[in-house]
Scaffold this active site. Structure first.
Site, PDB file in Angstrom:
ATOM      1  CG  ASP A 528      -1.946  -1.041   1.221  1.00  0.00           C
ATOM      2  OD1 ASP A 528      -2.171  -1.610   0.144  1.00  0.00           O
ATOM      3  OD2 ASP A 528      -2.530  -1.313   2.286  1.00  0.00           O
TER       4      ASP A 528
HETATM    5  P1  NAP Z   1       0.772  -4.013   3.141  1.00  0.00           P
HETATM    6  O1  NAP Z   1       0.127  -3.027   2.252  1.00  0.00           O
HETATM    7  O2  NAP Z   1      -0.055  -4.624   4.199  1.00  0.00           O
HETATM    8  O3  NAP Z   1       1.372  -5.146   2.201  1.00  0.00           O
HETATM    9  C1  NAP Z   1       2.177  -6.138   2.700  1.00  0.00           C
HETATM   10  C2  NAP Z   1       2.547  -7.042   1.555  1.00  0.00           C
HETATM   11  O4  NAP Z   1       3.488  -7.973   2.048  1.00  0.00           O
HETATM   12  C3  NAP Z   1       1.372  -7.824   1.030  1.00  0.00           C
HETATM   13  O5  NAP Z   1       0.984  -7.346  -0.218  1.00  0.00           O
HETATM   14  C4  NAP Z   1       1.865  -9.265   0.974  1.00  0.00           C
HETATM   15  O6  NAP Z   1       1.689  -9.780  -0.348  1.00  0.00           O
HETATM   16  C5  NAP Z   1       3.347  -9.159   1.288  1.00  0.00           C
HETATM   17  N1  NAP Z   1       3.807 -10.284   2.097  1.00  0.00           N
HETATM   18  C6  NAP Z   1       3.216 -10.850   3.143  1.00  0.00           C
HETATM   19  N2  NAP Z   1       3.937 -11.859   3.599  1.00  0.00           N
HETATM   20  C7  NAP Z   1       5.020 -11.938   2.828  1.00  0.00           C
HETATM   21  C8  NAP Z   1       6.145 -12.795   2.802  1.00  0.00           C
HETATM   22  N3  NAP Z   1       6.297 -13.795   3.677  1.00  0.00           N
HETATM   23  N4  NAP Z   1       7.097 -12.579   1.864  1.00  0.00           N
HETATM   24  C9  NAP Z   1       6.949 -11.589   0.971  1.00  0.00           C
HETATM   25  N5  NAP Z   1       5.911 -10.754   0.949  1.00  0.00           N
HETATM   26  C10 NAP Z   1       4.950 -10.928   1.862  1.00  0.00           C
HETATM   27  O7  NAP Z   1       2.062  -3.422   3.861  1.00  0.00           O
HETATM   28  P2  NAP Z   1       2.728  -1.988   3.814  1.00  0.00           P
HETATM   29  O8  NAP Z   1       3.023  -1.566   2.430  1.00  0.00           O
HETATM   30  O9  NAP Z   1       3.823  -2.042   4.813  1.00  0.00           O
HETATM   31  O10 NAP Z   1       1.599  -1.010   4.303  1.00  0.00           O
HETATM   32  C11 NAP Z   1       1.137  -1.039   5.633  1.00  0.00           C
HETATM   33  C12 NAP Z   1      -0.363  -0.950   5.629  1.00  0.00           C
HETATM   34  O11 NAP Z   1      -0.802  -1.112   6.986  1.00  0.00           O
HETATM   35  C13 NAP Z   1      -0.843   0.408   5.138  1.00  0.00           C
HETATM   36  O12 NAP Z   1      -2.038   0.269   4.414  1.00  0.00           O
HETATM   37  C14 NAP Z   1      -1.094   1.151   6.432  1.00  0.00           C
HETATM   38  O13 NAP Z   1      -2.064   2.149   6.285  1.00  0.00           O
HETATM   39  C15 NAP Z   1      -1.573   0.025   7.337  1.00  0.00           C
HETATM   40  N6  NAP Z   1      -1.383   0.359   8.758  1.00  0.00           N
HETATM   41  C16 NAP Z   1      -0.138   0.623   9.237  1.00  0.00           C
HETATM   42  C17 NAP Z   1       0.031   1.027  10.543  1.00  0.00           C
HETATM   43  C18 NAP Z   1       1.382   1.354  11.114  1.00  0.00           C
HETATM   44  O14 NAP Z   1       1.442   2.001  12.150  1.00  0.00           O
HETATM   45  N7  NAP Z   1       2.449   0.925  10.505  1.00  0.00           N
HETATM   46  C19 NAP Z   1      -1.079   1.152  11.361  1.00  0.00           C
HETATM   47  C20 NAP Z   1      -2.325   0.826  10.846  1.00  0.00           C
HETATM   48  C21 NAP Z   1      -2.458   0.429   9.539  1.00  0.00           C
HETATM   49  P3  NAP Z   1       1.583 -11.358  -0.572  1.00  0.00           P
HETATM   50  O15 NAP Z   1       0.487 -11.824   0.304  1.00  0.00           O
HETATM   51  O16 NAP Z   1       1.280 -11.476  -2.018  1.00  0.00           O
HETATM   52  O17 NAP Z   1       2.903 -11.928  -0.219  1.00  0.00           O
END
Ligand code: NAP
Length: 600
Positions: A528
């Protein structure tokens, strides 16, 4: 309004402003340690719990006080240990080159021990002698001495939080805060009302073992659930002390005391069950997706209205234990129901909010016991939690209302929106053994870690790859999005654990101008936070969220297992960019294969 209450309210307000001032200066790098640090400091509810457990208030109070001492000790010990564990990992390239500073930890331990012995010695010397007219019983500390030590502790807590404004001073700051805690706790042990130390001692031992285990053993990837669990323990302690105070006085309390007491048990109760629920969802013990039903928000708001009505009733009607018990029961239920419709990925915002509620419960306990240090730390904790949740909401471009009542992620979880991709174009895939040749031709590489790196536990592999590239003279930078992962500062902690110097980590605003010059952007499990739709597609749920501009790099390689979407449940346009290549598979395994090729 009594003068004490007036002073208490002033202190609460000023501590909140001071907290805001200090906490806004904590860099995103240290947001995860900040959460556990405020958690440890909020464990000052221990001082109130000690009195309830050790005074001659009756069996019920002793039992509740004992549980409260155990919970608070767990938080204090666990909170300080895990904060120190995290902070120890944050090093610059220079620190790493100069190696570990031998003896630094030993010196810190010695400093804590000296404070402990000195405080105990001073308190002992200041105890009144037998026969002194008007003095407290022998061996008990005059109230004024305790008050002064609380003032010193409060100052040390604030200095401790101020230390978190830089990784350089953070550990020193936390040492000061830990000394402040020791000072307050040892002083309270000489409190004139404490007559029995048995249950206090048992609570200390159990709490130290639990907290020590949590602080030293929990893996960094489980920090979110540990934080939620310790919020629940802190809130339980506040709630139990409130219940004990209510029954000790048979519910006949002045309105000035009953109002904060009611608030303490309601907020403490709902924070306890809400945080437990959050921890269970994050640990995978409960389904992570939002659980919703028709009329859920109306039902929850109705329940909240009943709780508020009961609170007003118990404040106005002295001696209404049945209504009080119903109110506590409903507050516990409300905590569960509040977190039920929230998706696991929104849990960090909820955890930060619950942190803030926990702080309010602690501050209310301070008002009930008229203990100013609890008012101060409760206010600091409340401000920190609120600020962090607002920062997260801003970085996700969502409102707190949307997080709490929006059941975000439900559609994607249930319908699999975006899974597999629609006809946006073609994606290109690449094999791990083809990557080294691309790396060879690069002069600058930006690594973009995300939640998938945490899932795969690939941080060590990422760090190793970066080291190899740096050795070959390639410029390597890490791009850290404020909400990458599932906790504020999540990526920073994981990379620090893998010995990545924090001067190689760049925040979003700092790194975005570098992407157009980067020969290669290596996206490891981030989704994301890299989605260009946030910039260009008004219909995307991500629209408006600031992103890492990975699509501007010359070549992009994405390590993930499939085309499944990330937390927001939307497809990532980046994957259809002609410069982008998908390296499918678990990130750790892909990196291992990549190393194998590099070696051969
Ligand atoms: P993300 O959008 O959740 O994407 C994570 C990606 O990691 C997934 O597309 C997944 O694809 C891949 N993945 C999962 N396991 C894996 C593995 N073993 N090996 C390789 N890839 C793997 O993560 P992000 O880009 O870090 O974004 C964070 C999200 O969380 C944002 O939408 C944010 O708003 C939200 N959030 C964050 C917080 C915070 O404080 N950090 C708080 C609340 C919400 P596959 O399944 O295809 O592998």
């Amino acid at each position: 309004m009594t003068t004490e209450l007036e002073i208490g309210l002033y202190i609460f307000m000023l501590a909140g402003f001071l907290g805001y001032h200090v906490i806004t200066r904590v860099p995103p790098l240290l947001h995860t340690p900040l959460m556990s640090a405020t958690n440890a400091i909020a464990g000052i509810s221990l001082v109130g719990s000690l009195v309830v457990a050790g005074a001659n208030y009756g069996t019920l109070s002793t039992a509740l006080g004992f549980v409260a001492v155990t919970c608070s000790t767990t938080n204090v010990v666990g909170g300080f240990l895990i904060t120190d564990r995290m902070l120890k990992m944050f090093k610059t390239t220079k620190d790493q080159a100069s190696g570990e500073k031998h003896g630094a930890s030993r010196r810190r331990g010695a400093a804590v021990l000296i404070v402990l012995i000195a405080a105990a010695g001073v308190y002992y010397l200041m105890r009144p002698q037998a026969g002194t007219p008007g003095a407290p019983a022998e061996g008990r500390l005059p109230t004024a001495v305790l008050q002064y030590s609380y003032i010193v502790s409060a100052a040390l807590f604030i200095l401790g939080l101020k230390g978190l404004s830089s990784p350089k001073y953070a550990r020193r700051g936390m040492l000061l805060a830990a000394c402040g805690m020791l000072l307050a706790v040892i002083g309270t042990l000489f409190h004139h009302e404490i007559v029995n130390y048995t249950w206090i001692g048992i609570g200390f031992v159990i709490g130290s073992v639990l907290g020590g285990t949590m602080g030293l053993r929990i893996p960094m990837t489980a920090v979110p659930q540990r934080t939620a669990l310790s919020h629940s323990l802190g809130a339980l302690a506040a709630c139990l002390v409130g219940v004990s105070e209510y029954f000790r006085h048979a519910g006949v309390l002045d309105k000035v005391v009953m109002t904060p007491l009611g608030f303490e048990v309601v907020v403490g109760g709902l924070t306890f069950t809400g945080s437990l629920m959050a921890a269970a969802k994050l640990q995978g013990l409960l389904p992570g997706h939002p659980l919703t039903y028709r009329g859920q928000n109306v039902f929850n708001l109705g329940l909240l209205a009943v709780i508020i009505a009961s609170l007003i009733f118990v404040v106005l009607t002295p001696g209404a234990p049945l209504v009080f018990q119903v109110m506590v029961g409903l507050a516990l239920l409300f905590g569960f129901l509040l977190v039920l419709p929230i998706g696991a990925a929104d849990m960090p915002v909820v955890i930060a909010l619950l942190n803030s509620y926990g702080g309010l419960a602690d501050a209310s306990m301070g008002f009930v016991l008229m203990n100013k240090i609890q008012i101060i730390t409760g206010s600091l904790d409340g401000t920190s939690g609120l600020l962090l949740s607002l920062l997260m909401c801003r970085a996700m471009n969502r409102s707190p209302m949307n997080v709490l009542f929006g059941a975000f992620g439900k559609v994607s979880a249930e319908e699999g929106a975006g899974v597999g991709g629609d006809a946006r174009g073609n994606t290109r895939s690449i094999q791990a053994d083809e990557v080294p040749s691309l790396l060879d031709g690069a002069r600058s590489v930006i690594i973009v870690p995300g939640y998938g790196m945490a899932v795969a536990q690939a941080q060590h592999g990422v760090a190793e790859l970066a080291k190899q590239l740096i050795k070959r003279g390639i410029d390597v930078k890490y791009a850290i999005h404020p909400v990458a992962g599932r906790m504020p500062g999540h990526m920073n902690v994981l990379l620090a654990e893998a010995n990545v110097p924090y001067d190689q980590l760049f925040g979003m605003e700092q790194i975005n101008p570098y992407f157009p010059e980067a020969d290669l952007a290596l996206v490891v499990g981030a989704n994301d936070v890299t989605n260009p739709a946030a910039r260009s597609n008004k219909n995307s749920p991500l629209y408006g969220m600031p992103i890492l501009e990975v699509d501007r790099a010359k070549t992009i390689i994405v390590l993930k297992r499939s085309m499944r979407p990330g937390f927001a449940g939307v497809e990532n346009e980046l994957y259809y960019n002609e410069k982008c290549m998908m390296l499918f598979g678990d990130a750790k395994e892909s990196l291992n294969k990549l190393f194998a090729t590099m070696k051969s």
